[in-house]
Design a protein around this motif. Sequence first.
Motif, PDB file in Angstrom:
ATOM      1  N   GLU A  20      64.938  69.801  19.068  1.00  0.00           N
ATOM      2  CA  GLU A  20      65.641  68.596  19.118  1.00  0.00           C
ATOM      3  C   GLU A  20      64.784  67.494  18.347  1.00  0.00           C
ATOM      4  OE1 GLU A  20      67.680  66.350  21.997  1.00  0.00           O
ATOM      5  OE2 GLU A  20      68.212  68.363  22.772  1.00  0.00           O
ATOM      6  N   TYR A  21      65.288  66.910  17.399  1.00  0.00           N
ATOM      7  CA  TYR A  21      64.431  65.655  16.650  1.00  0.00           C
ATOM      8  C   TYR A  21      65.562  64.685  16.145  1.00  0.00           C
ATOM      9  CZ  TYR A  21      65.867  67.635  12.318  1.00  0.00           C
ATOM     10  OH  TYR A  21      66.503  68.404  11.092  1.00  0.00           O
ATOM     11  N   THR A  22      64.847  63.512  15.948  1.00  0.00           N
ATOM     12  CA  THR A  22      65.653  62.325  15.600  1.00  0.00           C
ATOM     13  C   THR A  22      64.956  62.146  13.993  1.00  0.00           C
ATOM     14  OG1 THR A  22      65.421  61.214  17.540  1.00  0.00           O
ATOM     15  CG2 THR A  22      66.099  59.887  15.795  1.00  0.00           C
ATOM     16  N   ILE A  56      60.195  62.659  16.412  1.00  0.00           N
ATOM     17  CA  ILE A  56      60.888  62.064  15.112  1.00  0.00           C
ATOM     18  C   ILE A  56      60.204  62.714  13.844  1.00  0.00           C
ATOM     19  CG2 ILE A  56      60.964  59.719  13.795  1.00  0.00           C
ATOM     20  CD1 ILE A  56      60.464  58.468  16.512  1.00  0.00           C
ATOM     21  N   GLN A 106      59.669  61.876  22.622  1.00  0.00           N
ATOM     22  CA  GLN A 106      60.775  61.775  21.541  1.00  0.00           C
ATOM     23  C   GLN A 106      60.198  62.469  20.176  1.00  0.00           C
ATOM     24  OE1 GLN A 106      62.211  58.278  20.241  1.00  0.00           O
ATOM     25  NE2 GLN A 106      64.358  59.086  19.558  1.00  0.00           N
TER      26      GLN A 106
END
Length: 189
Positions: A6-8, A28, A26
């Motif tokens: 999962e990544y932004t 990114i 998180q």
Amino acid sequence: MTELPEYTLVRSRRRTLALEITPSGQVIARAPLKMSRARIQAFVLEKAGWIRAHLARVRRQNQLAAQAGKLTAEDIQALRKGAEPGIRERVHLFAKALGVTYGKITLRSQRTRWGSCSAGGNLSFNCLLALAPPEVVDYVVVHELCHRKQMNHSPAFWREVAVALPDYPARREWLKMNGPTLLARLPDE
Ligand SMILES: [Zn+2]
């Protein structure tokens, strides 16, 4: 098959694609404006192993920090007061040895850095250094003072650091491994 982590995605006017893991864990991906999503995904997938390993470390560090407990504003104030005389003394000593001058010395709690040196020679140190071993404090002091000779991290800069502290890589490594655990003890903003 490896699962896509999962990544932004954050696009900006940059030239290259880079991954970043924040202290809170998180992921990114920073990408140029027009790079295709397929290419970005392929890159993230390729780095999946690195991301997993890094995330595990970040989580472990946050866990350790939670166990050690968050510092209060009073704790930080006490650390600052406690560390300041020692740091001043080390700056004085190493500045003499290196043959450099300096301006003001400030200690503050910072989330991302251990020290800094302004163009005018003012030095700032993270008061969490009070929780690090003395040899690591010396490394940060020498690092900032060497910026009085080289305002960059060029090979010439690292040669200056090595002259003062031949074993600086081990001290730097300590900070890399344990620094995040200390930083995670700062109170939430
Ligand atoms: Zn530096």
